[in-house]
Design a protein around this motif. Structure first.
Motif, PDB file in Angstrom:
ATOM      1  N   LYS A 192       0.810  -1.216   0.000  1.00 54.63           N
ATOM      2  CA  LYS A 192       0.000   0.000   0.000  1.00 54.63           C
ATOM      3  C   LYS A 192       0.844   1.266   0.000  1.00 54.63           C
ATOM      4  CE  LYS A 192      -4.392  -1.546   1.926  1.00 54.63           C
ATOM      5  NZ  LYS A 192      -5.361  -1.397   3.033  1.00 54.63           N
ATOM      6  N   HIS A 193       2.041   1.210   0.620  1.00 56.89           N
ATOM      7  CA  HIS A 193       2.829   2.437   0.651  1.00 56.89           C
ATOM      8  C   HIS A 193       3.303   2.817  -0.751  1.00 56.89           C
ATOM      9  CE1 HIS A 193       6.541  -0.084   0.638  1.00 56.89           C
ATOM     10  NE2 HIS A 193       7.097   0.991   0.109  1.00 56.89           N
ATOM     11  N   ILE A 194       3.427   1.833  -1.647  1.00 63.57           N
ATOM     12  CA  ILE A 194       3.775   2.150  -3.027  1.00 63.57           C
ATOM     13  C   ILE A 194       2.624   2.902  -3.686  1.00 63.57           C
ATOM     14  CG2 ILE A 194       4.290   1.161  -5.297  1.00 63.57           C
ATOM     15  CD1 ILE A 194       5.709  -1.108  -3.921  1.00 63.57           C
ATOM     16  N   LEU A 195       1.402   2.414  -3.438  1.00 66.83           N
ATOM     17  CA  LEU A 195       0.240   3.068  -4.023  1.00 66.83           C
ATOM     18  C   LEU A 195       0.078   4.480  -3.490  1.00 66.83           C
ATOM     19  CD1 LEU A 195      -2.336   0.128  -3.896  1.00 66.83           C
ATOM     20  CD2 LEU A 195      -0.489   0.560  -5.516  1.00 66.83           C
ATOM     21  N   HIS A 196       0.319   4.655  -2.195  1.00 67.62           N
ATOM     22  CA  HIS A 196       0.252   6.001  -1.611  1.00 67.62           C
ATOM     23  C   HIS A 196       1.331   6.897  -2.228  1.00 67.62           C
ATOM     24  CE1 HIS A 196      -2.727   5.870   1.660  1.00 67.62           C
ATOM     25  NE2 HIS A 196      -2.385   4.586   1.792  1.00 67.62           N
ATOM     26  N   ALA A 197       2.490   6.321  -2.463  1.00 65.25           N
ATOM     27  CA  ALA A 197       3.618   7.127  -2.915  1.00 65.25           C
ATOM     28  C   ALA A 197       3.442   7.636  -4.337  1.00 65.25           C
ATOM     29  CB  ALA A 197       4.909   6.301  -2.816  1.00 65.25           C
ATOM     30  N   VAL A 198       3.028   6.760  -5.221  1.00 67.25           N
ATOM     31  CA  VAL A 198       3.091   7.125  -6.632  1.00 67.25           C
ATOM     32  C   VAL A 198       1.860   7.883  -7.102  1.00 67.25           C
ATOM     33  CG1 VAL A 198       4.609   5.199  -7.155  1.00 67.25           C
ATOM     34  CG2 VAL A 198       2.137   4.916  -7.410  1.00 67.25           C
ATOM     35  N   GLY A 199       0.731   7.679  -6.428  1.00 66.68           N
ATOM     36  CA  GLY A 199      -0.469   8.431  -6.784  1.00 66.68           C
ATOM     37  C   GLY A 199      -1.147   7.937  -8.038  1.00 66.68           C
ATOM     38  N   GLN A 200      -0.394   7.629  -9.056  1.00 60.76           N
ATOM     39  CA  GLN A 200      -0.957   7.187 -10.334  1.00 60.76           C
ATOM     40  C   GLN A 200       0.071   6.281 -11.002  1.00 60.76           C
ATOM     41  OE1 GLN A 200      -2.010  10.424 -12.810  1.00 60.76           O
ATOM     42  NE2 GLN A 200      -3.067   9.209 -14.341  1.00 60.76           N
ATOM     43  N   MET A 201      -0.360   5.117 -11.455  1.00 59.31           N
ATOM     44  CA  MET A 201       0.578   4.176 -12.038  1.00 59.31           C
ATOM     45  C   MET A 201      -0.112   3.325 -13.092  1.00 59.31           C
ATOM     46  SD  MET A 201       3.292   1.591 -10.202  1.00 59.31           S
ATOM     47  CE  MET A 201       2.126   0.909  -9.050  1.00 59.31           C
ATOM     48  N   GLU A 202       0.606   3.054 -14.152  1.00 57.57           N
ATOM     49  CA  GLU A 202       0.109   2.180 -15.209  1.00 57.57           C
ATOM     50  C   GLU A 202       0.834   0.848 -15.090  1.00 57.57           C
ATOM     51  OE1 GLU A 202       1.023   2.198 -19.788  1.00 57.57           O
ATOM     52  OE2 GLU A 202      -0.542   3.671 -19.365  1.00 57.57           O
ATOM     53  N   ILE A 203       0.066  -0.227 -14.977  1.00 58.42           N
ATOM     54  CA  ILE A 203       0.640  -1.561 -14.854  1.00 58.42           C
ATOM     55  C   ILE A 203       0.628  -2.232 -16.219  1.00 58.42           C
ATOM     56  CG2 ILE A 203       0.392  -3.829 -13.781  1.00 58.42           C
ATOM     57  CD1 ILE A 203       1.198  -1.717 -11.820  1.00 58.42           C
ATOM     58  N   ARG A 204       1.792  -2.739 -16.632  1.00 56.36           N
ATOM     59  CA  ARG A 204       1.926  -3.355 -17.955  1.00 56.36           C
ATOM     60  C   ARG A 204       2.446  -4.790 -17.813  1.00 56.36           C
ATOM     61  NH1 ARG A 204       2.816   0.760 -21.924  1.00 56.36           N
ATOM     62  NH2 ARG A 204       3.045  -0.960 -23.421  1.00 56.36           N
ATOM     63  N   SER A 205       1.881  -5.688 -18.607  1.00 54.66           N
ATOM     64  CA  SER A 205       2.401  -7.053 -18.672  1.00 54.66           C
ATOM     65  C   SER A 205       2.868  -7.417 -20.076  1.00 54.66           C
ATOM     66  CB  SER A 205       1.327  -8.058 -18.221  1.00 54.66           C
ATOM     67  OG  SER A 205       0.256  -8.081 -19.145  1.00 54.66           O
ATOM     68  N   ASP A 206       2.921  -6.430 -20.958  1.00 55.18           N
ATOM     69  CA  ASP A 206       3.308  -6.700 -22.344  1.00 55.18           C
ATOM     70  C   ASP A 206       4.726  -6.223 -22.644  1.00 55.18           C
ATOM     71  OD1 ASP A 206       2.612  -4.005 -22.029  1.00 55.18           O
ATOM     72  OD2 ASP A 206       2.099  -3.785 -24.154  1.00 55.18           O
ATOM     73  N   LEU A 207       5.497  -5.910 -21.594  1.00 55.20           N
ATOM     74  CA  LEU A 207       6.851  -5.433 -21.791  1.00 55.20           C
ATOM     75  C   LEU A 207       7.856  -6.410 -21.188  1.00 55.20           C
ATOM     76  CD1 LEU A 207       6.377  -1.655 -20.930  1.00 55.20           C
ATOM     77  CD2 LEU A 207       6.646  -2.663 -23.208  1.00 55.20           C
ATOM     78  N   MET A 208       9.011  -6.479 -21.811  1.00 57.16           N
ATOM     79  CA  MET A 208      10.075  -7.383 -21.385  1.00 57.16           C
ATOM     80  C   MET A 208      11.282  -6.578 -20.929  1.00 57.16           C
ATOM     81  SD  MET A 208      12.143 -10.157 -23.733  1.00 57.16           S
ATOM     82  CE  MET A 208      13.306  -8.994 -24.472  1.00 57.16           C
ATOM     83  N   ASP A 209      11.864  -6.987 -19.821  1.00 61.89           N
ATOM     84  CA  ASP A 209      13.149  -6.443 -19.394  1.00 61.89           C
ATOM     85  C   ASP A 209      14.211  -6.994 -20.341  1.00 61.89           C
ATOM     86  OD1 ASP A 209      15.599  -5.991 -18.233  1.00 61.89           O
ATOM     87  OD2 ASP A 209      14.972  -6.504 -16.204  1.00 61.89           O
ATOM     88  N   ALA A 210      14.828  -6.116 -21.119  1.00 60.91           N
ATOM     89  CA  ALA A 210      15.730  -6.555 -22.190  1.00 60.91           C
ATOM     90  C   ALA A 210      17.159  -6.795 -21.721  1.00 60.91           C
ATOM     91  CB  ALA A 210      15.740  -5.520 -23.315  1.00 60.91           C
ATOM     92  N   HIS A 211      17.416  -6.658 -20.419  1.00 65.55           N
ATOM     93  CA  HIS A 211      18.776  -6.847 -19.887  1.00 65.55           C
ATOM     94  C   HIS A 211      19.762  -5.840 -20.468  1.00 65.55           C
ATOM     95  CE1 HIS A 211      18.810 -10.841 -17.591  1.00 65.55           C
ATOM     96  NE2 HIS A 211      17.549 -10.513 -17.772  1.00 65.55           N
ATOM     97  N   MET A 212      19.304  -4.612 -20.644  1.00 65.80           N
ATOM     98  CA  MET A 212      20.202  -3.495 -20.927  1.00 65.80           C
ATOM     99  C   MET A 212      19.896  -2.414 -19.900  1.00 65.80           C
ATOM    100  SD  MET A 212      20.777  -1.077 -24.304  1.00 65.80           S
ATOM    101  CE  MET A 212      21.158  -2.447 -25.390  1.00 65.80           C
TER     102      MET A 212
END
Length: 461
Positions: A192-212
């Protein structure tokens, strides 16, 4: 640009057996008849990032990789080869060579990344935001991202087994949450403290960490020193830096311990894009803007570091060679839809024929094929959507489809090879049939044998 670049090239990856061997470690696995490491080094050179440390697991593999680099990039790059123990992990590898890191910013890239995204763009984004971390994110690749799968790879579909959950600010500049791989099952939870902190966030599951990743050296060094149990950049270091940007003293002020420890559940995840506007308020300043202001709106010194994201365009090509399926997919793509990665190879056809191959009568080499230097193919053969290495000897009436044949391979008359990988110095005697098989270096398949879905390799002595 005063960036120091570390290329984590790996070594003898167990999940790529029997393709890797003592003579062909992972960095030298061929993609369109070039070592996979070539593609990263070429892209770095194109971005004028030429001060490199290439980290290789194992002394013997390091000697092989160093010898290849010295012959291939004679004048273009300044490369130092660093050998580290096997299975040390990506964070462990950086820890082992950290005394060589002297620049203000460090760009770390995986040596198995085949991509057309300019590394210089990631470095520029990092500098522009004065970030502690900038991670390159790209669209989830088709088929090649899986850690398992058959060698053939016929259908190009997105893999649903392993993916990332990534939280971004509304402007898609800051990386606010990341969960990867084994952390994710059917649902994910945000404190919950993350939600309080950021105020607004877009959650994505279509992106890959490319290791760069671009790191501020001071931030990276602090994590490596203080968290000596961290072994992985992706699983340990990056999530830690992302979490810790939300834990400054000013950020947690006024949030109760119960709220900080509480979780907010995100509903079941599938392979579709998931967008949640959490505590949404379009007029709210971004996280880093809000926590660099005094209560009266005046600016103050920032008490938290920045973690940023560079998101590659949807048209970019970005795949890691981290599985046998990915090896097949990348070889197929680089001779097909991603053939611009071979733009410095001259050809007036829709396939690439080396300077001195010999083709027999009524032999056809179809589109999206590569035939290496010094190879010979007999009469009435068919080669479709395949890569043939250098100095191979292929008999008559042979059919090769959707396959990769490495160097110095001998294939007898009447063989049929489909969806398979044939490693260096293999001998296939007459009338061998292979479908979806892997044949390790130096193996001999005797006359008339047929195999389907098999891994054939010599026993280690």
């Amino acid at each position: 640009m005063d960036f120091q670049v570390v290329v984590l090239a790996g070594g003898n990856s167990k999940n790529l057996n029997p393709l890797v061997s003592k003579d062909v470690p992972k960095p030298l696995l061929p993609v369109a008849n070039r070592p996979v490491l070539y593609y990263v080094l070429h892209q770095l050179g194109q971005s004028n990032l030429k001060d490199l440390i290439v980290v290789v697991e194992g002394e013997d593999a390091a000697l092989l990789v160093g010898g290849w680099i010295s012959k291939t990039f004679v004048d273009g790059l300044h490369v130092e080869i660093a050998a580290v123990p096997e299975d040390i992990g990506t964070a462990g590898a950086l820890r082992a060579i950290s005394h060589h890191l002297t620049a203000k910013d460090i760009l770390v890239v995986s040596g198995d990344l085949v991509s057309d995204v300019p590394p210089g763009a990631v470095a520029a984004t990092h500098r522009r935001h004065d970030a502690a971390l900038t991670a390159m994110l790209c669209s989830v690749p088709v088929s090649g991202s899986s850690d398992s799968g058959s060698s053939g790879g016929k259908d190009k579909t997105k893999k649903s087994g392993r993916y990332n959950i990534i939280g971004l600010d509304p402007c898609k500049q800051f990386l606010l949450h990341i969960a990867t791989g084994d952390e994710i099952e059917k649902d994910s939870r945000l404190q919950k403290h993350i939600l309080h902190a950021v105020g607004q966030m877009e959650i994505r599951s279509d992106l890959m960490d490319a290791h760069m990743y671009a790191f501020k050296r001071s931030a990276l060094q602090e994590v490596l020193d203080q968290k000596d149990t961290f072994q992985s950049l992706k699983q340990d270091v990056v999530p830690y830096l992302v979490r810790s940007q939300l834990k400054s003293e000013v950020l947690l002020n006024g949030i109760s311990q119960a709220e900080e420890n509480g979780n907010e559940k995100l509903s079941s995840l599938n392979n579709q894009v998931l967008v949640y506007q959490i505590l949404a308020n379009a007029s709210t300043p971004s996280f880093h803007e809000r926590y660099s202001m005094e209560p009266d709106g005046s600016s103050q010194s920032r008490k938290t570091h920045k973690c940023c994201a560079y998101i590659a365009s949807n048209s970019s090509y970005c795949v890691r060679l981290n599985s046998i399926q990915a090896f097949m997919d990348i070889n197929r793509d680089v001779t097909g839809e991603a053939d611009h990665l071979l733009s410095d190879t001259s050809s007036d056809r829709d396939n690439i024929i080396g300077p001195s191959p010999k083709l027999g009568a009524k032999t056809t080499v179809g589109p999206q094929c590569i035939l290496g230097e010094g190879s010979e193919i007999g009469d009435k053969c068919q080669v479709k959507r395949s890569v043939i290495g250098r100095h191979c000897r292929i008999g008559s009436h042979v059919k090769i489809v959707n396959s990769v044949v490495m160097n110095h391979v001998t294939i007898g008359d009447g063989c049929i090879i489909q969806g398979s990988v044939i490693c260096n110095n293999v001998q296939l005697q007459e009338r061998v049939v292979l479908k979806d098989c892997l044949v390790g270096a130096g193996f001999v398949v005797t006359m008339g044998n047929e195999y389907k879905g098999e891994s054939l390799a010599r026993k280690e002595k």
